[in-house]
Enzyme design. Structure first.
Site, PDB file in Angstrom:
ATOM      1  N   ASP A  50    -143.474  63.212   7.039  1.00  0.00           N
ATOM      2  CA  ASP A  50    -143.989  64.582   6.883  1.00  0.00           C
ATOM      3  C   ASP A  50    -145.504  64.585   6.995  1.00  0.00           C
ATOM      4  O   ASP A  50    -146.092  65.446   7.649  1.00  0.00           O
ATOM      5  CB  ASP A  50    -143.604  65.153   5.511  1.00  0.00           C
ATOM      6  CG  ASP A  50    -142.111  65.322   5.367  1.00  0.00           C
ATOM      7  OD1 ASP A  50    -141.622  65.215   4.247  1.00  0.00           O
ATOM      8  OD2 ASP A  50    -141.447  65.531   6.392  1.00  0.00           O
ATOM      9  N   ASP A  58    -137.461  61.505   0.237  1.00  0.00           N
ATOM     10  CA  ASP A  58    -138.844  61.917  -0.076  1.00  0.00           C
ATOM     11  C   ASP A  58    -139.274  61.208  -1.347  1.00  0.00           C
ATOM     12  O   ASP A  58    -138.449  60.946  -2.221  1.00  0.00           O
ATOM     13  CB  ASP A  58    -138.894  63.425  -0.321  1.00  0.00           C
ATOM     14  CG  ASP A  58    -138.633  64.216   0.958  1.00  0.00           C
ATOM     15  OD1 ASP A  58    -137.884  65.196   0.902  1.00  0.00           O
ATOM     16  OD2 ASP A  58    -139.166  63.819   2.004  1.00  0.00           O
TER      17      ASP A  58
HETATM   18  C1  LIG Z   1    -143.627  68.630   7.688  1.00  0.00           C
HETATM   19  C2  LIG Z   1    -142.526  69.364   8.388  1.00  0.00           C
HETATM   20  C3  LIG Z   1    -141.213  69.193   7.666  1.00  0.00           C
HETATM   21  C4  LIG Z   1    -140.332  68.132   8.348  1.00  0.00           C
HETATM   22  O1  LIG Z   1    -140.059  68.555   9.695  1.00  0.00           O
HETATM   23  C5  LIG Z   1    -139.323  67.740  10.507  1.00  0.00           C
HETATM   24  O2  LIG Z   1    -138.778  66.728  10.161  1.00  0.00           O
HETATM   25  C6  LIG Z   1    -139.262  68.219  11.930  1.00  0.00           C
HETATM   26  C7  LIG Z   1    -139.572  67.114  12.910  1.00  0.00           C
HETATM   27  C8  LIG Z   1    -137.910  68.751  12.249  1.00  0.00           C
HETATM   28  C9  LIG Z   1    -137.595  70.042  11.512  1.00  0.00           C
HETATM   29  C10 LIG Z   1    -136.103  70.178  11.428  1.00  0.00           C
HETATM   30  C11 LIG Z   1    -138.178  71.212  12.276  1.00  0.00           C
HETATM   31  C12 LIG Z   1    -139.477  71.632  11.764  1.00  0.00           C
HETATM   32  C13 LIG Z   1    -139.334  72.588  10.602  1.00  0.00           C
HETATM   33  C14 LIG Z   1    -140.669  73.198  10.319  1.00  0.00           C
HETATM   34  C15 LIG Z   1    -140.875  73.326   8.891  1.00  0.00           C
HETATM   35  O3  LIG Z   1    -140.099  72.847   8.086  1.00  0.00           O
HETATM   36  C16 LIG Z   1    -142.114  74.044   8.477  1.00  0.00           C
HETATM   37  C17 LIG Z   1    -143.142  73.056   8.080  1.00  0.00           C
HETATM   38  C18 LIG Z   1    -144.440  73.692   7.775  1.00  0.00           C
HETATM   39  C19 LIG Z   1    -145.430  72.650   7.323  1.00  0.00           C
HETATM   40  C20 LIG Z   1    -146.837  73.045   7.752  1.00  0.00           C
HETATM   41  C21 LIG Z   1    -147.356  72.180   8.848  1.00  0.00           C
HETATM   42  C22 LIG Z   1    -145.328  72.486   5.846  1.00  0.00           C
HETATM   43  C23 LIG Z   1    -145.233  71.230   5.251  1.00  0.00           C
HETATM   44  C24 LIG Z   1    -144.334  71.038   4.150  1.00  0.00           C
HETATM   45  C25 LIG Z   1    -144.130  69.837   3.566  1.00  0.00           C
HETATM   46  C26 LIG Z   1    -144.842  68.588   4.010  1.00  0.00           C
HETATM   47  O4  LIG Z   1    -146.088  68.480   3.337  1.00  0.00           O
HETATM   48  C27 LIG Z   1    -146.773  67.307   3.650  1.00  0.00           C
HETATM   49  C28 LIG Z   1    -143.111  69.698   2.509  1.00  0.00           C
HETATM   50  C29 LIG Z   1    -142.027  68.761   2.975  1.00  0.00           C
HETATM   51  C30 LIG Z   1    -140.926  68.630   1.930  1.00  0.00           C
HETATM   52  O5  LIG Z   1    -140.254  69.872   1.768  1.00  0.00           O
HETATM   53  C31 LIG Z   1    -139.914  67.552   2.339  1.00  0.00           C
HETATM   54  O6  LIG Z   1    -138.857  67.533   1.400  1.00  0.00           O
HETATM   55  C32 LIG Z   1    -139.375  67.798   3.731  1.00  0.00           C
HETATM   56  C33 LIG Z   1    -138.428  66.698   4.181  1.00  0.00           C
HETATM   57  O7  LIG Z   1    -139.098  65.441   4.096  1.00  0.00           O
HETATM   58  C34 LIG Z   1    -137.964  66.943   5.620  1.00  0.00           C
HETATM   59  N1  LIG Z   1    -139.105  67.122   6.515  1.00  0.00           N
HETATM   60  C35 LIG Z   1    -139.067  68.016   7.539  1.00  0.00           C
HETATM   61  O8  LIG Z   1    -138.091  68.712   7.820  1.00  0.00           O
END
Ligand SMILES: CCC[C@@H]1OC(=O)[C@@H](C)C[C@H](C)CCCCC(=O)CCC[C@@H](CC)/C=C/C=C(\COC)CC[C@@H](O)[C@@H](O)C[C@H](O)CNC1=O
Length: 156
Positions: free
Chosen positions: A129, A111
């Protein structure tokens, strides 16, 4: 077909930006872009949003595989009906695969987009993301619009 190209574009931009951060920045190094608002901070997250379920890679592989299968199914089934639905699905597909590659390769996600809103520091995220969140919002708008559309017709 076009929507797979969009997903591929998201994956390329996501992986290139992560690669540039990994090659040119120390971990936790931070470069101010817009003072008090936007920084590029090299960060790793072994979990999902807000670091939840850190280290549960098997869970993440399973969930991501399901997300990818479901998205491809919906692209095949519904993308011809609504361009924006297809764009939203393509963005989510690209974002999911982008983070999937990190999890497979490094067991954590790179990130670097570090935003501050006043005293609140938003969790550091990445291009994948952003694509996921924009894709979810786009699909939400299309679905809501369609529901309103159907509702309007019923009232006629
Ligand atoms: C965006 C989904 C997260 C992404 O899911 C993915 O990969 C998917 C494809 C696979 C996951 C294992 C399953 C979904 C989990 C759902 C979740 O988690 C709830 C999300 C709510 C959402 C409202 C829609 C908030 C958003 C937050 C953030 C993003 O804001 C722009 C903060 C990102 C930072 O914490 C960063 O460190 C995260 C890191 O990059 C890893 N990213 C993931 O796990």
């Amino acid at each position: 077909m076009l929507y797979y190209l969009l997903a591929l574009l998201v994956i390329i931009i996501d992986q290139v930006t992560k690669w540039l951060v990994m090659m040119n920045m120390e971990l936790r190094e931070s470069i101010p872009i817009i003072d008090n608002f936007l920084y590029i901070t090299s960060h790793r997250n072994p979990g999902a949003a807000w670091g939840i379920l850190a280290g549960q890679m098997t869970f993440f592989y399973i969930i991501t595989a399901i997300v990818i299968v479901v998205i491809i199914y919906y692209i095949k089934k519904y993308a011809h009906e609504s361009k924006w639905l297809g764009v939203g699905l393509g963005l989510i597909l690209g974002g999911a695969i982008g983070n999937f590659i990190d999890r497979l390769a490094y067991q954590e996600v790179v990130d670097f987009i570090d935003m501050y809103f006043g005293s609140y520091s938003y969790p550091i995220f990445n291009v994948a993301d952003s694509a996921l969140v924009i894709g979810v919002i786009l699909i939400g708008i299309v679905v809501l619009k369609e529901d309103f559309g159907k509702g309007a017709k019923k009232d006629d």
